[in-house]
Design a protein around this motif. Sequence first.
Motif, short mmCIF file in Angstrom:
data_model
loop_
_atom_site.label_atom_id
_atom_site.label_comp_id
_atom_site.label_asym_id
_atom_site.label_seq_id
_atom_site.Cartn_x
_atom_site.Cartn_y
_atom_site.Cartn_z
N UNK A 137 0.83 -1.21 0.00
CA UNK A 137 0.00 0.00 0.00
C UNK A 137 0.86 1.25 0.00
N UNK A 138 1.97 1.22 0.77
CA UNK A 138 2.79 2.43 0.79
C UNK A 138 3.50 2.62 -0.55
N UNK A 140 2.14 1.84 -3.38
CA UNK A 140 1.09 2.42 -4.21
C UNK A 140 0.91 3.89 -3.92
N UNK A 141 0.96 4.25 -2.63
CA UNK A 141 0.83 5.66 -2.25
C UNK A 141 1.94 6.48 -2.90
N UNK A 144 1.18 6.87 -6.55
CA UNK A 144 0.09 7.83 -6.79
C UNK A 144 0.58 9.25 -6.59
N UNK A 145 1.41 9.47 -5.55
CA UNK A 145 1.92 10.82 -5.32
C UNK A 145 2.81 11.24 -6.48
N UNK A 147 2.47 10.25 -9.53
CA UNK A 147 1.56 10.58 -10.62
C UNK A 147 1.05 12.00 -10.48
N UNK A 148 0.55 12.33 -9.27
CA UNK A 148 0.03 13.68 -9.05
C UNK A 148 1.10 14.72 -9.35
N UNK A 151 1.96 15.05 -13.00
CA UNK A 151 0.91 15.73 -13.76
C UNK A 151 0.89 17.22 -13.43
N UNK A 152 1.11 17.55 -12.15
CA UNK A 152 1.19 18.96 -11.79
C UNK A 152 2.31 19.63 -12.56
N UNK A 169 9.41 14.17 -1.84
CA UNK A 169 8.04 14.20 -1.33
C UNK A 169 7.32 12.90 -1.66
N UNK A 172 7.93 9.96 0.58
CA UNK A 172 7.57 10.09 1.99
C UNK A 172 6.71 8.93 2.50
N UNK A 173 5.66 8.49 1.76
CA UNK A 173 4.84 7.40 2.29
C UNK A 173 5.67 6.17 2.64
N UNK A 176 7.75 6.84 5.67
CA UNK A 176 6.94 6.94 6.88
C UNK A 176 6.57 5.55 7.38
N UNK A 177 6.20 4.67 6.44
CA UNK A 177 5.86 3.31 6.85
C UNK A 177 7.11 2.64 7.43
N UNK B 101 0.06 11.98 5.62
CA UNK B 101 1.16 11.05 5.34
C UNK B 101 2.31 11.27 6.33
N UNK B 104 1.93 9.60 9.72
CA UNK B 104 1.92 8.13 9.90
C UNK B 104 2.76 7.65 11.08
N UNK B 105 4.07 8.03 11.16
CA UNK B 105 4.87 7.45 12.27
C UNK B 105 4.35 7.84 13.64
N UNK B 137 -3.59 3.43 5.58
CA UNK B 137 -2.97 3.61 4.26
C UNK B 137 -4.01 3.52 3.15
N UNK B 141 -4.95 6.21 0.35
CA UNK B 141 -5.00 5.92 -1.08
C UNK B 141 -6.30 6.42 -1.68
N UNK B 144 -6.17 10.15 -1.97
CA UNK B 144 -5.29 10.59 -3.05
C UNK B 144 -5.96 10.36 -4.40
N UNK B 148 -6.82 13.12 -7.30
CA UNK B 148 -6.47 13.03 -8.72
C UNK B 148 -7.73 13.20 -9.57
#
Lengths: 448, 448
Positions: A137-138, A140-141, A144-145, A147-148, A151-152, A169, A172-173, A176-177, B101, B104-105, B137, B141, B144, B148
């Motif tokens: 999951x992290x 994936x996060x 996704x970040x 991707x954002x 695109x920005x 940035x 970070x997910x 953090x995990x 995010x 998280x910790x 998480x 997701x 996020x 998007x």
Amino acid sequence: MVSTAVPPRTLSSTFLLGLASVASWFIVRPFLDPIPSLSGLYTSIGFSLFAFIATLYLVPALGPTFIKAHLSGRDLLKDYATPIPESLGLVCASVYTLALILFIPFAFSDSLTIHLTQTPEGIFVPEFPHSRLSVYLSSLLSLLMTTILGFLDDVFDIRWRHKLPIPIIASIPLLMVYFAERGNTHIVVPLPLRFLLGSLLNLGGINGSEVGQALIIATSVILNDLFTSLGQLASVYRSTFSGVRQNAGMAYGSKELVERHLFSPYFMLPLVAVCSGFMYHNWYPARAFPGDTLCYVTGMAFAVVGIQGHFSKTLLLFFLPQIFNFVLSCPQLFGLVPCPRHRVPRFDKVTNLLHPSKAIFMKPPSKLAATVLWILSFFKLVDLTLHLSGVILETTNLTILNFFLVRLGPMNEKKLVQVLICCQICGSVLAFSVRYGLAGLVYDGDRR
Amino acid sequence: MVSTAVPPRTLSSTFLLGLASVASWFIVRPFLDPIPSLSGLYTSIGFSLFAFIATLYLVPALGPTFIKAHLSGRDLLKDYATPIPESLGLVCASVYTLALILFIPFAFSDSLTIHLTQTPEGIFVPEFPHSRLSVYLSSLLSLLMTTILGFLDDVFDIRWRHKLPIPIIASIPLLMVYFAERGNTHIVVPLPLRFLLGSLLNLGGINGSEVGQALIIATSVILNDLFTSLGQLASVYRSTFSGVRQNAGMAYGSKELVERHLFSPYFMLPLVAVCSGFMYHNWYPARAFPGDTLCYVTGMAFAVVGIQGHFSKTLLLFFLPQIFNFVLSCPQLFGLVPCPRHRVPRFDKVTNLLHPSKAIFMKPPSKLAATVLWILSFFKLVDLTLHLSGVILETTNLTILNFFLVRLGPMNEKKLVQVLICCQICGSVLAFSVRYGLAGLVYDGDRR
């Protein structure tokens, strides 16, 4: 010889439907006849095929929408001015992450049926691999970040110095995990590597280059997984036949290794799928441009896989052409040699050929710069234009594409991208021979 | 009386610095003097304050960038035509998810120090709450993905029927984790509710309305958590003093309940922060518009919290004005009454007042439509324009904003948003009295 822009490439619906039925078979197969620890792989292939179809279909379908939203550009290396939709890497990234998200239950359902632990109350409950799920999951996060942020970058055209923190940035997910689990999982997060992977991929500028590289690297990673798994299987069988007692710990260890190496195809198979789907439309002459999103996301995907799969060193070997490009670029990146805004090869409308683009010295180069350029010129990496007095006036730009043009002479864009892709494949072959050949020389013959 | 557009609202840097130091105190505090099970809350408040500062600062700073990227619009209810930056909800959503995010910790470090389980080898290892981490998480997701999709909606202006699957796609991560864990956690995923929450919030059209609603609902959720926790603490103390033996199971149960109710402030505190930060710039006359992203993301945040925190029913009570608006709108949504593209109140440039906007019947309404409208008119929910023969010619549009204007007469935009916010607050007060007052009537007095 002004030609009009070429219409979008079309696809026969019979082909798409045929592919969709193959994909469905791969997804249904494990349900009909479960294959322990491989059913996830079948499903992954099925999802990847669907991702391939989705990319093939969506890229031309969404092109006009992107043009309408001011996301288009002129192809600098063509003689027509028709706007080509830009940043369609976003479509790839979206399809990719969606495929990975839909895959979650399949990736983790297998484990449910295998491990059973006894609770204090004496009930057997499935031991769910929460730790692996958190890592997935992290990852994936992070994707996704990326991707954002990619695109920005496409929409707002972020300045170079504002781009620097983007990979940080986006990771970070994962970080953090890692902090939260405090080493409970074995994630190592070499941030600089991650940053490198994202920016290394951006050597493009010619149709099909970014996607082509990503495709070859992803395929190499999958092959590497395959070799490693086969090698492990072979060693398990050998030790069984030679009468060595196979203890439970070893079996568990190799099972964990297999699972770890499964993590990487789960992320790489859909990547290969979306990249090949996009390649169809991005191939010379390009009907769609990837934009920054694709480079960022593929870079992050490689970083995630390299880090989670613990083979960062092998992964770096697959980036040989990119590393060569980076090292070659250093004199321009660090200001020793003047660096024009665009370093893509120069397009000659009359002959339809690409020539190496040049950087002009407004004042004579420093002694250090001249020495570096003379050395590069000695190895035929650059072409220098000299004044009668011997002072350097111009140099070809220090990129791998210009290097090819210097070495092999002017060629058309299609040929150049083919050369680049051949070079990438040679790099991977070299990487494999270093990884498996040299390892065989160092360890005893059995390990080969 | 054409006035020029107002310049962006500025902020004193002394104020921001002061706020930053307060925020730092909240983050540092738990390290100096750990407070069991509350330190996460301190850190959350600290991060929320930083998110508040970031929104306050970034919204005006990024305005020109958004205008340059063609993300701007004219304020329909003003007499000046200066473009106002649109879709700045993206900034709020980004700051919000980044705060979550980075948190998280801290959210999971507390648990590390508390639970210790013994491995079969006899070593005590911390029992990490992987299941809670997965839920956190997957919520992230979903948020996020909503960000998007909301932003894509802003950039590409997605058609209404293509918008329908958006909340469904965005909730896939949560659903997938639910499937993967097969009920291992207690997630219930009422998809329709989730869909509703996102679209319910979009009753806006006037400056400050979307953000105002979100702010009040989020505050209500936090208050609800506070009341519930206080109630539980009180009942634990009462049972201790009255000599009832407090068994381990009950203590554990209440601990889990507290943790569950902490989940919701962790998501709501930063939301309150970014909404209030944005409110400052979106308040009448607006210097920035939120776009679709904000509605989607706040809707998803409420859905996540309602579902993970298991108080969907209470949450729905906080949406009373939105539900009223939805029910009132039904005749127009389902085609009984003609529905113009924009149903925002009509702006009168001369008096600077808003009047209810109207829907015109091109042909006489059906018997059912007429009956419905007559009933609505009897309750003073709409204002009808009649032909001499008694046939309905026009009706005011069926939205809560037009209802206010029908009931209270024409007023200016600022007053209307104040009325809306008052109504939202009254709704929350009513919700609390229903939740705690009626619960007291039904159960015995002790539980009140």
